[in-house]
Every structure is written in structure tokens, then in C-alpha cells.
Design a protein around this motif. Structure first.
Motif, short mmCIF file in Angstrom:
data_model
loop_
_atom_site.label_atom_id
_atom_site.label_comp_id
_atom_site.label_asym_id
_atom_site.label_seq_id
_atom_site.Cartn_x
_atom_site.Cartn_y
_atom_site.Cartn_z
N TYR A 46 0.81 -1.21 0.00
CA TYR A 46 0.00 0.00 0.00
C TYR A 46 0.85 1.27 0.00
O TYR A 46 0.32 2.36 0.16
CB TYR A 46 -0.91 0.01 1.23
CG TYR A 46 -2.02 -1.01 1.20
CD1 TYR A 46 -3.28 -0.67 0.74
CD2 TYR A 46 -1.81 -2.32 1.63
CE1 TYR A 46 -4.31 -1.60 0.72
CE2 TYR A 46 -2.82 -3.25 1.61
CZ TYR A 46 -4.07 -2.89 1.16
OH TYR A 46 -5.09 -3.82 1.13
N SER A 47 2.15 1.15 -0.18
CA SER A 47 3.05 2.30 -0.03
C SER A 47 2.78 3.41 -1.03
O SER A 47 3.02 4.58 -0.73
CB SER A 47 4.51 1.86 -0.09
OG SER A 47 4.82 1.27 -1.33
N GLU A 48 2.28 3.09 -2.21
CA GLU A 48 2.00 4.14 -3.21
C GLU A 48 0.55 4.53 -3.26
O GLU A 48 0.22 5.67 -3.59
CB GLU A 48 2.48 3.69 -4.59
CG GLU A 48 3.99 3.64 -4.69
CD GLU A 48 4.46 3.29 -6.08
OE1 GLU A 48 3.66 3.32 -7.05
OE2 GLU A 48 5.66 2.96 -6.22
N CYS A 49 -0.37 3.63 -2.91
CA CYS A 49 -1.80 3.90 -3.08
C CYS A 49 -2.50 4.33 -1.80
O CYS A 49 -3.63 4.81 -1.85
CB CYS A 49 -2.50 2.67 -3.65
SG CYS A 49 -2.52 1.26 -2.50
N GLY A 50 -1.87 4.14 -0.65
CA GLY A 50 -2.52 4.45 0.62
C GLY A 50 -3.45 3.33 1.04
O GLY A 50 -3.74 2.40 0.26
N PRO A 51 -3.97 3.37 2.28
CA PRO A 51 -4.74 2.27 2.84
C PRO A 51 -6.10 2.02 2.17
O PRO A 51 -6.66 0.94 2.31
CB PRO A 51 -4.94 2.67 4.31
CG PRO A 51 -4.73 4.14 4.35
CD PRO A 51 -3.76 4.45 3.24
N GLU A 52 -6.60 2.97 1.42
CA GLU A 52 -7.90 2.80 0.75
C GLU A 52 -7.73 2.46 -0.73
O GLU A 52 -8.71 2.18 -1.42
CB GLU A 52 -8.75 4.06 0.89
CG GLU A 52 -9.17 4.35 2.31
CD GLU A 52 -10.08 3.28 2.88
OE1 GLU A 52 -10.98 2.80 2.18
OE2 GLU A 52 -9.88 2.91 4.05
N GLY A 53 -6.51 2.46 -1.23
CA GLY A 53 -6.26 2.25 -2.66
C GLY A 53 -6.12 0.79 -3.03
O GLY A 53 -6.31 -0.12 -2.21
N GLU A 54 -5.79 0.57 -4.30
CA GLU A 54 -5.58 -0.78 -4.83
C GLU A 54 -4.09 -1.10 -4.71
O GLU A 54 -3.26 -0.54 -5.42
CB GLU A 54 -6.02 -0.85 -6.30
CG GLU A 54 -5.90 -2.21 -6.92
CD GLU A 54 -6.88 -3.24 -6.36
OE1 GLU A 54 -6.59 -4.45 -6.50
OE2 GLU A 54 -7.91 -2.86 -5.81
#
Length: 160
Positions: free
Chosen positions: A119-127
Motif C-alpha cells: 500500500y506504499s504508493e496507493c494508501g490504505p484505501e487504494g488498490e
């Protein structure tokens, strides 16, 4: 979609429901990818028939691939949310994996390497992407999504 073997239920958790998914996401602080949840709704963790992932980089496992033992589910002793000493949070702390997301696979290396939702690039709500973490603890992206990761898995005897 990956087919999880029914030959063994060793890594398989309890029948999954929406409350378990919501609770795991709350406990882990992330939204789990739909493709991961879809697989778990069919079988909540287990041993995939195809277990090797080709890589463009050498791994401690081999020069051109790594092998997974199982895909972790939700709940039960082997669940990503487990507090039994086998859950993702415990494994990250115990093995000093990078804090990029969630440990989703068990590997024959018994903790020396792992596969994580990244999740390092998309954040906790991303894919999240999927990363392989080797003994050096450097995450190496192996797929842009969990679905892509599943599609990359091949039978280990097909890799020479």
C-alpha cells in the motif's frame, strides 16, 4: 482466478462472511483488494495449484522465480488478521518486514521471505500492488494488483 487446492485444508480459515472482511480491514487498517476477497469467498485461504512466480530479478529462492506455500485467508490460525502469532502484524514485527502493507502468503523459506500487499504508493484505501520481500527486506514489486499476481503464478515444474 487462482484455484486453491482442496487436497489440504491446512491453511484454510472458516467460511468467510462480510462481517469478517470488515473486521479484518478495520484491524489491519486497509481496504483489502476485491480480487483477493473474491478468492477468499470461494475458499478462505489455502494452497494454490500453481505456486511459482517468475521474476526478472534473482531471489534467494532461485535466479528467476520464488515459490509460495499458501495464500493466507481471514480468520482462523493462519488468517492475515490472526492474533495467534501467525497474523500479518505479528509477522511484520517478528521478521522485520517493511511496513508497507499486509503479509498474504506463506513461503517454504519459513519467514526469510514473504509476499505482501503493498500500500506504499496507493494508501490504505487504494488498490495495492504485490511485492516480494526477500532476506534483504527490500520490497520488489511483482504485480500491479493481486489479480495480476494470481495470473502470474505458474506450476513450479514449468520453470527450468
Amino acid at each position: 482466478m487462482a484455484e486453491l487446492s482442496e487436497d489440504s485444508d491446512y491453511y484454510t480459515g472458516p467460511r468467510l462472511d462480510s462481517d469478517m472482511i470488515r473486521q479484518a480491514e478495520k484491524d489491519l487498517g486497509v481496504r483489502l483488494p476485491g480480487s483477493y476477497v473474491e478468492v477468499l469467498l470461494l475458499r478462505n485461504g489455502g494452497i494454490p495449484r500453481d505456486r511459482c512466480c517468475p521474476t526478472p530479478f534473482p531471489a534467494s529462492w532461485a535466479d528467476d522465480h520464488f515459490e509460495i506455500s499458501a495464500i493466507r485467508g481471514i480468520g482462523g490460525a493462519w488468517g492475515i488478521d490472526s492474533s495467534s502469532g501467525r497474523g500479518s502484524s505479528y509477522l511484520i514485527e517478528e521478521w522485520e518486514y517493511p511496513e508497507i502493507g499486509v503479509v498474504i502468503c506463506d513461503m517454504p523459506s519459513a519467514g526469510h521471505g514473504t509476499v505482501m500487499l503493498d500500500y506504499s504508493e496507493c494508501g490504505p484505501e487504494g488498490e495495492p500492488a504485490v511485492a516480494y520481500v526477500d532476506e534483504d527486506r527490500v520490497p520488489r514489486r511483482v504485480a500491479q494488483s493481486f489479480g495480476e499476481f494470481l495470473a502470474r503464478l505458474v506450476p513450479c515444474d514449468s520453470i527450468s
